[in-house]
Design a protein around this motif. Structure first.
Motif, PDB file in Angstrom:
ATOM      1  N   VAL A 175      -8.836  -2.765   1.179  1.00 40.81           N
ATOM      2  CA  VAL A 175      -8.792  -2.907   2.627  1.00 40.81           C
ATOM      3  C   VAL A 175      -8.228  -1.618   3.206  1.00 40.81           C
ATOM      4  N   VAL A 176      -8.946  -1.000   4.123  1.00 36.87           N
ATOM      5  CA  VAL A 176      -8.508   0.259   4.717  1.00 36.87           C
ATOM      6  C   VAL A 176      -7.874  -0.013   6.063  1.00 36.87           C
ATOM      7  N   LEU A 177      -6.698   0.531   6.290  1.00 38.00           N
ATOM      8  CA  LEU A 177      -6.015   0.384   7.570  1.00 38.00           C
ATOM      9  C   LEU A 177      -6.189   1.654   8.389  1.00 38.00           C
ATOM     10  N   THR A 178      -6.366   1.491   9.686  1.00 39.59           N
ATOM     11  CA  THR A 178      -6.404   2.644  10.590  1.00 39.59           C
ATOM     12  C   THR A 178      -4.991   2.937  11.032  1.00 39.59           C
ATOM     13  N   ALA A 179      -4.520   4.118  10.735  1.00 39.08           N
ATOM     14  CA  ALA A 179      -3.126   4.447  11.023  1.00 39.08           C
ATOM     15  C   ALA A 179      -2.997   5.128  12.368  1.00 39.08           C
TER      16      ALA A 179
ATOM     17  N   CYS B 285       1.344   4.224   1.189  1.00 39.35           N
ATOM     18  CA  CYS B 285       0.995   2.938   1.803  1.00 39.35           C
ATOM     19  C   CYS B 285      -0.511   2.851   2.039  1.00 39.35           C
ATOM     20  N   GLN B 286      -1.058   3.910   2.632  1.00 39.82           N
ATOM     21  CA  GLN B 286      -2.492   3.926   2.915  1.00 39.82           C
ATOM     22  C   GLN B 286      -3.306   3.835   1.629  1.00 39.82           C
ATOM     23  N   GLU B 287      -2.870   4.595   0.628  1.00 42.51           N
ATOM     24  CA  GLU B 287      -3.618   4.640  -0.619  1.00 42.51           C
ATOM     25  C   GLU B 287      -3.541   3.310  -1.375  1.00 42.51           C
ATOM     26  N   LEU B 288      -2.361   2.682  -1.357  1.00 45.37           N
ATOM     27  CA  LEU B 288      -2.199   1.392  -2.035  1.00 45.37           C
ATOM     28  C   LEU B 288      -3.099   0.321  -1.433  1.00 45.37           C
ATOM     29  N   GLU B 289      -3.177   0.299  -0.118  1.00 44.44           N
ATOM     30  CA  GLU B 289      -4.006  -0.703   0.550  1.00 44.44           C
ATOM     31  C   GLU B 289      -5.465  -0.604   0.099  1.00 44.44           C
ATOM     32  N   VAL B 290      -5.911   0.620  -0.203  1.00 41.24           N
ATOM     33  CA  VAL B 290      -7.311   0.837  -0.574  1.00 41.24           C
ATOM     34  C   VAL B 290      -7.535   0.647  -2.074  1.00 41.24           C
ATOM     35  N   LYS B 291      -6.604   1.145  -2.897  1.00 38.29           N
ATOM     36  CA  LYS B 291      -6.887   1.270  -4.329  1.00 38.29           C
ATOM     37  C   LYS B 291      -6.184   0.271  -5.239  1.00 38.29           C
ATOM     38  N   PHE B 292      -5.194  -0.465  -4.712  1.00 37.01           N
ATOM     39  CA  PHE B 292      -4.393  -1.309  -5.614  1.00 37.01           C
ATOM     40  C   PHE B 292      -5.243  -2.329  -6.356  1.00 37.01           C
ATOM     41  N   TYR B 293      -6.034  -3.108  -5.628  1.00 35.18           N
ATOM     42  CA  TYR B 293      -6.833  -4.141  -6.274  1.00 35.18           C
ATOM     43  C   TYR B 293      -8.042  -3.576  -7.019  1.00 35.18           C
ATOM     44  N   GLU B 294      -8.427  -2.346  -6.686  1.00 34.50           N
ATOM     45  CA  GLU B 294      -9.520  -1.711  -7.425  1.00 34.50           C
ATOM     46  C   GLU B 294      -9.051  -1.218  -8.782  1.00 34.50           C
ATOM     47  N   GLY B 295      -7.720  -1.074  -8.931  1.00 38.98           N
ATOM     48  CA  GLY B 295      -7.175  -0.584 -10.184  1.00 38.98           C
ATOM     49  C   GLY B 295      -7.278   0.911 -10.351  1.00 38.98           C
ATOM     50  N   THR B 296      -7.523   1.625  -9.248  1.00 36.45           N
ATOM     51  CA  THR B 296      -7.690   3.083  -9.322  1.00 36.45           C
ATOM     52  C   THR B 296      -6.481   3.838  -8.788  1.00 36.45           C
ATOM     53  N   PHE B 297      -5.436   3.106  -8.386  1.00 39.16           N
ATOM     54  CA  PHE B 297      -4.254   3.786  -7.851  1.00 39.16           C
ATOM     55  C   PHE B 297      -3.484   4.459  -8.984  1.00 39.16           C
ATOM     56  N   ASN B 298      -3.073   5.690  -8.750  1.00 36.85           N
ATOM     57  CA  ASN B 298      -2.344   6.471  -9.756  1.00 36.85           C
ATOM     58  C   ASN B 298      -0.838   6.230  -9.635  1.00 36.85           C
ATOM     59  N   TRP B 299      -0.337   5.294 -10.419  1.00 29.56           N
ATOM     60  CA  TRP B 299       1.087   4.961 -10.346  1.00 29.56           C
ATOM     61  C   TRP B 299       1.975   6.073 -10.893  1.00 29.56           C
ATOM     62  N   GLU B 300       1.418   6.930 -11.727  1.00 32.48           N
ATOM     63  CA  GLU B 300       2.213   8.029 -12.277  1.00 32.48           C
ATOM     64  C   GLU B 300       2.673   8.988 -11.181  1.00 32.48           C
ATOM     65  N   SER B 301       1.951   8.999 -10.053  1.00 27.98           N
ATOM     66  CA  SER B 301       2.307   9.921  -8.963  1.00 27.98           C
ATOM     67  C   SER B 301       3.418   9.361  -8.070  1.00 27.98           C
ATOM     68  N   VAL B 302       3.803   8.100  -8.287  1.00 32.95           N
ATOM     69  CA  VAL B 302       4.823   7.468  -7.440  1.00 32.95           C
ATOM     70  C   VAL B 302       6.210   7.756  -7.991  1.00 32.95           C
ATOM     71  N   LYS B 303       6.999   8.492  -7.231  1.00 32.45           N
ATOM     72  CA  LYS B 303       8.358   8.799  -7.650  1.00 32.45           C
ATOM     73  C   LYS B 303       9.239   7.558  -7.496  1.00 32.45           C
ATOM     74  N   GLN B 304      10.309   7.548  -8.229  1.00 29.96           N
ATOM     75  CA  GLN B 304      11.165   6.365  -8.282  1.00 29.96           C
ATOM     76  C   GLN B 304      11.718   5.978  -6.912  1.00 29.96           C
ATOM     77  N   HIS B 305      12.236   6.947  -6.164  1.00 30.08           N
ATOM     78  CA  HIS B 305      12.801   6.651  -4.844  1.00 30.08           C
ATOM     79  C   HIS B 305      11.709   6.204  -3.861  1.00 30.08           C
ATOM     80  N   ASP B 306      10.502   6.719  -4.058  1.00 24.71           N
ATOM     81  CA  ASP B 306       9.392   6.275  -3.216  1.00 24.71           C
ATOM     82  C   ASP B 306       9.072   4.803  -3.493  1.00 24.71           C
ATOM     83  N   ALA B 307       9.077   4.422  -4.763  1.00 25.94           N
ATOM     84  CA  ALA B 307       8.801   3.024  -5.127  1.00 25.94           C
ATOM     85  C   ALA B 307       9.862   2.101  -4.542  1.00 25.94           C
ATOM     86  N   ALA B 308      11.124   2.552  -4.555  1.00 25.03           N
ATOM     87  CA  ALA B 308      12.208   1.748  -3.982  1.00 25.03           C
ATOM     88  C   ALA B 308      12.021   1.585  -2.478  1.00 25.03           C
ATOM     89  N   SER B 309      11.599   2.654  -1.816  1.00 17.42           N
ATOM     90  CA  SER B 309      11.353   2.580  -0.372  1.00 17.42           C
ATOM     91  C   SER B 309      10.194   1.634  -0.067  1.00 17.42           C
TER      92      SER B 309
END
Length: 664
Positions: free
Chosen positions: A10-14, A378-402
């Motif tokens: 699902v793509v959100l318009t920001a 946030c934008q990328e997760l909304e689009v790619k999370f359920y597709e399984g194409t999101f790159n979790w390796e690029s998410v820094k720890q403090h970003d994940a906490a936020s």
């Protein structure tokens, strides 16, 4: 992640406010700014200001609501709160928060009666309130008083409105209470019981109206001494509060202190087994929730604390996506990917990503991620999370906490639920830590399943963060201050408050958050006095059903003598006295007669069955199958390993014993 590959995103318009989309250079410094976003409103807000407002706040006088907080700066709390406020203030026009209209007292109390399972006292079914009579007969004195107070209020409101349907007389509804009082011990006996409790020599006993079936309310074993840190689950919390209030002068003074170490409460061992949330079948759990609401209200009434349920706000929400989704809809969406999911997949993934970065990282949860990165993620997760194409390796720890905190804030209804959010906040006003813990126990029981399961996962994670406090510098108080605004500030409710109220909220909600984390292992326990009330209700309902069945059999000219013989055989007359027959339909040994002894525990019964399995099967079955108490005066109840079978058999002699996998 192959389960994500077939799903569309699902793509959100920001919405990007001009001149404010910039990354803060020192965003990783202590007290730095955290990006906040409001996906539900299609807007992202970058907080580029420093936290000077938080540091300029006048000193706050410590009160009893802070007695579990140590002498640390509240800067982390205020920084978190300022981020949330800016996010709310900068929403697009026409998207202002919804202000809830408070119902009048009569409507509020009528809603309460519905939630307590007593709606048939009013309306079209009020002419025949028999369904509630059994329920009312199991209430304690304080529980009955709480119900009576609400019934009287609703009755007065209905009379003013000239309602046409039958309005029951409170004296008729609670006639059984007068009968119970006539049969209750005299005042000297009650004084003796209460005096013993005041001296710390034993637990208080139920007063008139408490379930008085001796088989259902065994006394606390004498070999377990009572202490100040014991949590008595045998007797109504409200009844305990009344007894202590009457016989202890210390009750007039609130407990004070400035240490961060809370009392080490413990649950005395119960020979009939501890019942935890998830151990009971749905039909019994529903009764537990009704009783818990009445007990919570009675406790607040006794302690003079106002308890008002907030009606759930109906607002337009998204029907797909991740952030800003109602928990129930999000879980339905997730369950189509992973059947049986009880905690949102995005929530689970954020927790695991934070832990992958190591829980020893200094400032974990407090130091925010970079604003621009949070927005893009946030934008990328909304689009790619359920597709399984999101790159979790690029998410820094403090970003994940936020992102984790953002997920909690953006829930359309707060994790602690709209109905009970105020009740959670009011916990800080209860006089003692024990009573605060008792109230939280009841509130956790009352939460919807999705909220309760997600809260449990969050609290367990927060405790793991605290376990590494020597290196991450995040004590229980630090974590409580950072997380409290994310759970207690709900923009959907349109809450407005003065500076003084903000100070009170800061100390109070951080204190409640601290209690939730510290005592989480106790909070998922169902008090025994409530389970016993459920047993009593089931027993009385079975009596009514048997009477109805006898009448039916007479009309059918059925051979009653033959039926009784069959019934006697079905109830286990072929099993010798002192022996139980345990069924295990899914194991190789499907049935076994077991001799009851004083020391036989549920774990011993399981061990005997599992020892019959092959080595591989035995390993697979450990922790996957449990012994259940089924029927008699309970629906279904999963037994903990330390349940003494002989004691439980005496409590429920007509139960069947079955080994099977856990209910989900």
């Amino acid at each position: 992640m192959n389960w994500l590959s077939s799903s569309s995103g699902v793509v959100l318009t920001a919405y990007h406010p001009s001149g404010k989309d910039q990354v803060v250079g020192d965003s990783h410094a202590k007290g730095g700014d955290e990006a906040t976003s409001s996906h539900r409103y299609g807007q992202y807000t970058m907080n580029s200001e420093s936290s000077t407002k938080a540091s300029e706040r006048p000193p706050f006088d410590r009160s009893s609501s802070q007695d579990s907080l140590d002498e640390v700066s509240m800067e982390a709390y205020w920084t978190e709160l300022e981020n949330i406020k800016r996010s709310n203030e900068n929403r697009q026009e026409g998207q202002e928060a919804i202000v809830v209209k408070e119902p009048d007292e009569g409507e509020l109390e009528e809603e309460w009666l519905k939630e307590a399972g007593l709606s048939n006292l009013f309306g079209e079914s009020a002419d025949d309130p028999q369904e509630s009579i059994v329920f009312l007969s199991t209430l304690t004195r304080t529980q009955a008083a709480a119900v009576q107070k609400r019934v009287e209020t609703v009755s007065q409101t209905l009379r003013k409105k000239n309602k046409q349907h039958h309005i029951p007389d409170v004296r008729d509804i609670f006639a059984h209470q007068r009968e119970a009082q006539e049969k209750s011990p005299d005042d000297s006996d009650l004084r003796s019981v209460r005096a013993n409790e005041n001296k710390g020599q034993g637990d208080d006993q139920p007063s008139s109206g408490v379930v008085d079936n001796k088989e259902l309310t065994p006394l606390v074993p004498e070999d377990i001494p009572a202490s100040e840190t014991d949590i008595n689950l045998e007797v109504s919390f409200a009844e305990q509060a009344v007894n202590q209030k009457e016989f202890s002068k210390e009750r007039t003074q609130k407990i004070k202190g400035n240490n961060a170490s809370l009392p080490s409460f413990r649950l005395p061992k119960d020979k009939t087994g501890t019942t935890r949330i998830g151990d009971l079948a749905p039909q019994d759990m529903k009764k537990v929730c009704h009783l818990s609401l009445i007990e919570l209200t009675a406790l607040y009434d006794v302690l003079g604390v106002e308890l008002k349920q907030q009606k759930a706000v109906k607002i337009k929400t998204r029907d797909s996506g991740l952030f800003g989704m109602p928990l129930t809809l999000l879980l339905e969406q997730d369950q189509r990917k992973v059947p049986g999911t009880r905690i949102p997949l995005i929530f689970q993934k954020l927790l695991s990503r934070i832990e992958e970065g190591g829980l020893e990282t200094e400032g974990l949860l407090r130091i925010p991620g970079a604003a621009m990165r949070i927005k893009n993620l946030c934008q990328e997760l909304e689009v790619k999370f359920y597709e399984g194409t999101f790159n979790w390796e690029s998410v820094k720890q403090h970003d994940a906490a936020s992102l984790l905190k953002l997920f909690l804030r953006e829930l359309p209804q707060p994790l602690l639920s709209t109905e009970y959010l105020k009740a959670f906040q009011a916990v800080q006003n209860l006089p003692t830590k024990k009573e605060q813990l008792q109230a939280l126990n009841l509130l956790v029981i009352l939460l919807p399943d999705a909220n309760r399961d997600t809260l449990k996962a969050l609290l367990e994670f927060l405790q793991r963060v605290i376990d590494n406090k020597e290196k991450n510098k995040m004590t229980a108080v630090n974590v409580a201050m950072v997380m409290a605004p994310n759970l207690f500030m709900c923009h959907a409710l349109g809450l407005k408050s003065s500076d003084q109220r903000e100070f009170e909220m800061a100390a109070g909600t951080a204190n409640v958050m601290h209690l939730l984390i510290r005592y989480q292992k106790l909070l998922w326990t169902i008090p025994k006095f409530i389970v016993n009330q459920v047993r009593k209700q089931n027993t009385e309902n079975q009596k009514k059903e048997r009477k109805a069945m006898k009448k039916l059999l007479k009309k059918m000219a059925y051979d009653r003598e033959k039926h009784e013989k069959q019934d006697k055989t079905a109830n286990g007359a072929d099993v010798p006295q002192g022996v139980i027959r345990v069924q295990a339909p899914h194991l190789s040994k499907v049935s076994m007669a077991i001799q009851l002894t004083e020391e036989l525990k549920a774990s011993d019964v399981l061990a005997r069955f599992l020892s019959q399995e092959s080595g591989v099967a035995q390993t697979l079955k450990k922790g996957e199958v449990f012994l259940y108490e089924i029927g008699g005066n309970i629906g279904e109840r999963c037994l903990d390993d330390d349940t003494y079978m002989k004691d439980l058999h005496q409590l429920n002699p007509n139960a069947e014993w079955v080994i099977k996998s856990k209910l989900v």
